[in-house]
Design a protein around this motif. Structure first.
Motif, mmCIF file in Angstrom:
data_model
loop_
_atom_site.group_PDB
_atom_site.id
_atom_site.type_symbol
_atom_site.label_atom_id
_atom_site.label_comp_id
_atom_site.label_asym_id
_atom_site.label_seq_id
_atom_site.Cartn_x
_atom_site.Cartn_y
_atom_site.Cartn_z
ATOM 1 N N LYS A 23 0.855 -1.166 0.000
ATOM 2 C CA LYS A 23 0.000 0.000 0.000
ATOM 3 C C LYS A 23 0.899 1.227 0.000
ATOM 4 O O LYS A 23 0.516 2.314 -0.366
ATOM 5 C CB LYS A 23 -0.907 -0.048 1.228
ATOM 6 C CG LYS A 23 -2.024 0.911 1.170
ATOM 7 C CD LYS A 23 -3.319 0.249 0.780
ATOM 8 C CE LYS A 23 -4.433 1.244 1.134
ATOM 9 N NZ LYS A 23 -5.740 0.787 0.839
ATOM 10 N N PHE A 62 -8.623 -6.191 8.570
ATOM 11 C CA PHE A 62 -9.886 -6.780 9.004
ATOM 12 C C PHE A 62 -10.514 -7.625 7.918
ATOM 13 O O PHE A 62 -11.700 -7.717 7.761
ATOM 14 C CB PHE A 62 -10.867 -5.695 9.455
ATOM 15 C CG PHE A 62 -10.795 -4.456 8.622
ATOM 16 C CD1 PHE A 62 -11.563 -4.338 7.496
ATOM 17 C CD2 PHE A 62 -9.933 -3.422 8.979
ATOM 18 C CE1 PHE A 62 -11.482 -3.196 6.712
ATOM 19 C CE2 PHE A 62 -9.856 -2.282 8.194
ATOM 20 C CZ PHE A 62 -10.626 -2.162 7.061
ATOM 21 N N ASN A 63 -9.629 -8.248 7.133
ATOM 22 C CA ASN A 63 -10.120 -9.060 6.027
ATOM 23 C C ASN A 63 -11.069 -10.158 6.466
ATOM 24 O O ASN A 63 -12.043 -10.450 5.811
ATOM 25 C CB ASN A 63 -8.950 -9.686 5.289
ATOM 26 C CG ASN A 63 -8.160 -8.631 4.549
ATOM 27 O OD1 ASN A 63 -8.741 -7.787 3.889
ATOM 28 N ND2 ASN A 63 -6.857 -8.654 4.689
ATOM 29 N N ALA A 114 -14.169 4.020 4.995
ATOM 30 C CA ALA A 114 -14.226 3.306 3.714
ATOM 31 C C ALA A 114 -15.627 3.318 3.142
ATOM 32 O O ALA A 114 -15.814 3.337 1.936
ATOM 33 C CB ALA A 114 -13.742 1.866 3.894
ATOM 34 N N GLY A 115 -16.635 3.294 4.008
ATOM 35 C CA GLY A 115 -17.997 3.114 3.536
ATOM 36 C C GLY A 115 -18.794 4.392 3.396
ATOM 37 O O GLY A 115 -19.820 4.430 2.730
ATOM 38 N N THR A 127 -17.573 7.081 0.084
ATOM 39 C CA THR A 127 -17.633 6.337 -1.162
ATOM 40 C C THR A 127 -19.064 6.215 -1.661
ATOM 41 O O THR A 127 -19.360 6.530 -2.813
ATOM 42 C CB THR A 127 -17.055 4.928 -0.966
ATOM 43 O OG1 THR A 127 -17.605 4.375 0.224
ATOM 44 C CG2 THR A 127 -15.554 4.955 -0.868
ATOM 45 N N THR A 145 -20.886 8.327 -4.858
ATOM 46 C CA THR A 145 -21.497 7.650 -6.003
ATOM 47 C C THR A 145 -22.938 8.106 -6.192
ATOM 48 O O THR A 145 -23.371 8.378 -7.319
ATOM 49 C CB THR A 145 -21.438 6.127 -5.825
ATOM 50 O OG1 THR A 145 -20.111 5.762 -5.485
ATOM 51 C CG2 THR A 145 -21.859 5.404 -7.084
ATOM 52 N N ASN A 186 -5.043 6.286 -7.135
ATOM 53 C CA ASN A 186 -4.623 5.451 -6.017
ATOM 54 C C ASN A 186 -3.152 5.146 -6.221
ATOM 55 O O ASN A 186 -2.588 5.451 -7.278
ATOM 56 C CB ASN A 186 -5.463 4.178 -5.990
ATOM 57 C CG ASN A 186 -5.581 3.589 -4.598
ATOM 58 O OD1 ASN A 186 -4.720 3.793 -3.745
ATOM 59 N ND2 ASN A 186 -6.649 2.840 -4.388
ATOM 60 N N ARG A 234 0.499 2.545 -5.051
ATOM 61 C CA ARG A 234 1.205 1.498 -4.330
ATOM 62 C C ARG A 234 2.694 1.777 -4.500
ATOM 63 O O ARG A 234 3.096 2.441 -5.459
ATOM 64 C CB ARG A 234 0.903 0.114 -4.933
ATOM 65 C CG ARG A 234 -0.547 -0.321 -4.854
ATOM 66 C CD ARG A 234 -0.953 -0.632 -3.428
ATOM 67 N NE ARG A 234 -2.251 -1.284 -3.359
ATOM 68 C CZ ARG A 234 -3.404 -0.635 -3.115
ATOM 69 N NH1 ARG A 234 -3.391 0.667 -2.942
ATOM 70 N NH2 ARG A 234 -4.542 -1.302 -3.036
ATOM 71 N N PRO A 241 -13.672 0.185 -10.260
ATOM 72 C CA PRO A 241 -14.083 1.163 -9.245
ATOM 73 C C PRO A 241 -13.834 0.654 -7.822
ATOM 74 O O PRO A 241 -13.692 1.456 -6.905
ATOM 75 C CB PRO A 241 -15.576 1.340 -9.501
ATOM 76 C CG PRO A 241 -16.010 0.111 -10.209
ATOM 77 C CD PRO A 241 -14.825 -0.336 -11.014
ATOM 78 N N PHE A 242 -13.803 -0.655 -7.651
ATOM 79 C CA PHE A 242 -13.622 -1.232 -6.318
ATOM 80 C C PHE A 242 -12.230 -1.831 -6.135
ATOM 81 O O PHE A 242 -11.999 -2.606 -5.221
ATOM 82 C CB PHE A 242 -14.674 -2.315 -6.055
ATOM 83 C CG PHE A 242 -16.080 -1.784 -6.002
ATOM 84 C CD1 PHE A 242 -16.580 -1.209 -4.845
ATOM 85 C CD2 PHE A 242 -16.912 -1.852 -7.109
ATOM 86 C CE1 PHE A 242 -17.870 -0.716 -4.782
ATOM 87 C CE2 PHE A 242 -18.211 -1.360 -7.069
ATOM 88 C CZ PHE A 242 -18.693 -0.792 -5.899
ATOM 89 N N ASN A 243 -11.306 -1.494 -7.014
ATOM 90 C CA ASN A 243 -9.993 -2.129 -7.005
ATOM 91 C C ASN A 243 -10.102 -3.590 -7.409
ATOM 92 O O ASN A 243 -11.172 -4.047 -7.792
ATOM 93 C CB ASN A 243 -9.339 -2.030 -5.632
ATOM 94 C CG ASN A 243 -8.162 -1.091 -5.652
ATOM 95 O OD1 ASN A 243 -7.950 -0.394 -6.623
ATOM 96 N ND2 ASN A 243 -7.393 -1.086 -4.585
ATOM 97 N N ARG A 254 -6.727 -7.034 -2.263
ATOM 98 C CA ARG A 254 -7.225 -5.916 -1.467
ATOM 99 C C ARG A 254 -8.413 -5.234 -2.119
ATOM 100 O O ARG A 254 -8.623 -4.021 -2.000
ATOM 101 C CB ARG A 254 -6.107 -4.923 -1.193
ATOM 102 C CG ARG A 254 -4.952 -5.582 -0.467
ATOM 103 C CD ARG A 254 -4.224 -4.642 0.405
ATOM 104 N NE ARG A 254 -5.078 -4.004 1.402
ATOM 105 C CZ ARG A 254 -4.600 -3.244 2.368
ATOM 106 N NH1 ARG A 254 -3.330 -3.021 2.451
ATOM 107 N NH2 ARG A 254 -5.413 -2.702 3.246
ATOM 108 N N CYS A 266 -12.196 -4.020 -2.596
ATOM 109 C CA CYS A 266 -13.119 -3.450 -1.614
ATOM 110 C C CYS A 266 -13.941 -4.546 -0.951
ATOM 111 O O CYS A 266 -14.562 -5.359 -1.622
ATOM 112 C CB CYS A 266 -14.064 -2.465 -2.294
ATOM 113 S SG CYS A 266 -15.388 -1.852 -1.243
#
Ligand code: HEM
Ligand SMILES: *[C@@H]1O[C@H](CO)[C@@H](O)[C@H](O)[C@H]1NC(C)=O
Length: 574
Positions: free
Chosen positions: A152, A169-170, A327-328, A331, A335, A395, A397, A486-488, A492, A494
């Motif tokens: 990241k 927190f996967n 994150a939530g 986003t 949208t 984004n 890395r 859009p969500f990667n 990793r 979303c």
């Protein structure tokens, strides 16, 4: 007491910046003394040291470059072409970026660089080598096929960690991707609240800032989902807002040199203290209550309760909940904002979407999970919004080892990516590329005078949900899914994707049941947020844009999205 960020940076840079000069100095002085028996005065020595400083830095940098070229050659690779800079440290490039940010169209500078230097090119600013890309093959390498060569980003991570902590927190992913009935109840309550508020304002004759309204809606939903019903809404909103402010500070930070501008004091610390004050009692209570609770959990438990069964560590719980809230929240609301903007510009799409909603769900209740699945056009409208206005437009890395981006054509040499390269990828640009999304489409409103019969060389810039439903889907997206991210993608991706689609869909259904028309209210939109007149002469979507898209980590409409909406007739006896 934390070490001031600025001092930390200086300490970190010291070895590579000063030691070469010091080493050269010692060698030089030794040669003078031992070889020639010359003993310079202190002043002469100081002068010599100052003189050696730029020279040694230059030698050091050329040494680095030589090593990079050498390693590239060993792999049969080449360096991506660099955007040339006319000033030391790329200061002119920084100035151009600032200008773009102040008055240009989002991503315009990068678009120009791409035209001149290719879809994957290099950019060196403050002596930090970056690679900028909007090439699906290369984004795929970063996110999926060569995932382990990237992180990241130390730089990104340092910028974010005071806010986002170290949450991993996967394992909790399934928690919000399972379609829970309780989620739909949460969406419904908040959607109804929001629509009532909107109607009240509109009936009083005011325009509304939809961006602001919907941000509160998604914040309420997110906090309820995270902390459960008992959580006091006001403090939830405060936590959200403070975290949002921290996020803005984090977004302002570019590269690792943010420490120079927040030299003595980390700009996010104060925000974090406030957030801590709110969250601590709530989290501690949940941790106490759920300690040793059985593993199954209730169907309607909050995410915090769920996690509190797994760990009672305050810091972990705090980081996780904050992570997910950030994150939530922006986003989803971003949208929805851009979706409504597009609906305001495309009444035909609005009409067709309403017809689908009314025929599948009717006009007076929220949709079921099955009904959401049935509404294909709704999905396509959401996808098309996310294509033109991806919430995370840029984004990055950082490479943790030497690697390569594959060549694109047979026989083309791969691009060498040395260890420590900041790789910026532009989803925004990739989503707008005509060569990826096709020149085929019905309309080309981006060009003045174009009509429905014109061939549309820039149809990729049009808002046209049908591209996700008709023959173009199989032609472009299906064979190359990495053109739409859009969500990667990759490990990793979303974690809230399904949750987000459900929340977005639910909200749009309720909104279009209540309102049959929407138009922008430029009279209410603050004057400083109107798109500048010069945009009319620019390329891309700039000439047709009626709002000003900008980004701080996530995309937003500058000055809000001021609209007037027409209430649908015969609804709930309104
Ligand atoms: C339209 C809505 C959304 C979009 C476009 C979106 C997009 C993204 C993107 C691009 C990332 C990757 C960031 C990166 O790694 O650099 C991400 C990560 C994430 N998103 Fe979303 N997101 C949305 C909604 C949500 C929602 C509603 C939730 C939770 C309820 C959520 C939870 C997460 C989490 C937990 C991650 C981190 C995953 C990881 O790093 O392993 N997202 N999202
Ligand atoms: C929308 O995009 C998602 C994610 O790429 C995809 O799975 C889905 O099939 C798309 N749906 C429509 C109707 O375009």
């Amino acid at each position: 007491m934390a070490v001031p960020p600025g001092l930390m940076l200086v300490a970190k840079k010291l070895p590579t910046r000063v030691f070469p000069a010091a080493a050269a100095f010692i060698v030089f002085i030794s040669v003078l003394r031992l070889g020639f028996h010359i003993y310079p005065s202190y002043w002469a020595q100081a002068l010599l040291f100052l003189f050696l400083f730029p020279i040694s830095l230059t030698v050091y940098r050329y040494g680095q470059l030589w090593s990079v070229l050498h390693r590239a050659r060993a792999r049969g690779a080449v360096l991506p072409p660099n955007v040339p800079s006319e000033r030391l440290a790329g200061l002119d490039l920084i100035r151009k970026m600032k200008e773009n940010d102040a008055s240009g169209y989002f991503g315009e500078k990068m678009e120009k660089d791409t035209e001149l230097w290719g879809n994957t090119h290099g950019l060196e600013i403050m002596f930090l080598r970056r690679v900028v890309s909007n090439e699906p093959e290369h984004v795929k390498a970063i996110l999926a096929t060569d995932f382990t060569s990237f992180e990241k980003g130390k730089v990104f991570f340092e910028q974010q960690e005071t806010l986002l902590g170290t949450g991993v927190f996967n394992s909790d992913g399934e928690m919000w991707n399972k379609e829970r009935i309780s989620h739909f109840e949460i969406f419904n309550r908040h959607a109804e609240d929001m629509i009532i508020q909107a109607k009240e304002r509109l009936r009083d004759g005011y325009a509304i800032d939809f961006q602001d309204l919907v941000a509160r809606f998604t914040l309420d939903s997110a906090t309820e989902f995270l902390f459960g019903h008992d959580f006091k809404s006001l403090s939830a909103v405060l936590v959200g807002l403070r975290a949002g402010a921290g996020q803005v500070v984090a977004a302002r930070r570019a590269g690792e040199y943010w420490r120079l501008f927040e030299f003595w004091k980390n700009g996010i610390e104060d925000e974090m203290r406030v957030i801590d004050g709110f969250l601590r009692p709530i989290i501690m209570e949940a941790a106490q209550k759920n300690k040793g609770a059985d593993d199954k959990g209730r169907e309607d438990e909050s995410l915090l309760e769920h996690m509190a069964r797994l760990t009672q560590d305050y810091n972990v719980l705090k980081d996780e909940t904050l992570n997910i809230m950030l994150a939530g929240r922006d986003t989803t609301s971003s949208t929805l904002t851009f979706c409504l903007y597009m609906l305001s510009q495309h009444p035909n799409v609005m009409k067709r979407l309403r017809e689908e909603i009314l025929s599948v769900v009717g006009d007076n209740r929220g949709p079921s999970i099955e009904e959401l699945r049935e509404m294909k056009y709704l999905r396509a409208v959401i996808n098309e919004t996310l294509r033109l206005f991806p919430v995370v437009p840029l984004n990055s890395r950082t490479s943790v080892k030497d690697t390569v981006f594959p060549g694109l054509k047979p026989g083309q040499k791969p691009w060498f990516i040395p260890k420590g390269t900041l790789c910026v990828y532009s989803i925004w640009q990739m989503h707008r590329r005509t060569d990826l999304w096709g020149p085929d489409g019905a309309i080309s409103f981006c060009f003045p005078g174009a009509d429905a019969n014109d061939t549309a060389p820039h149809a990729a810039l049009d808002f046209d949900p049908d591209r996700f439903l008709d023959a173009r889907l199989k032609k472009y997206l299906t064979p190359n899914p990495f053109i739409f991210l859009p969500f990667n993608a990759g490990p990793r991706i979303c974690l809230g994707q399904q949750f987000a689609y459900n929340e977005l869909s639910f909200m749009l259904v309720r909104l279009l049941q209540a309102f049959s028309g929407v138009e922008l209210a430029p009279d209410a939109q603050p004057a400083w947020s109107h798109p500048p007149k010069e945009w009319k002469n620019k390329g891309g979507r700039a000439p047709v844009e009626k709002i000003w898209p900008r980004s701080h980590l996530t995309l937003y409409s500058k000055g809000g999205l001021w609209v007037r909406m027409t209430e649908a007739k015969d609804l709930n006896g309104a």
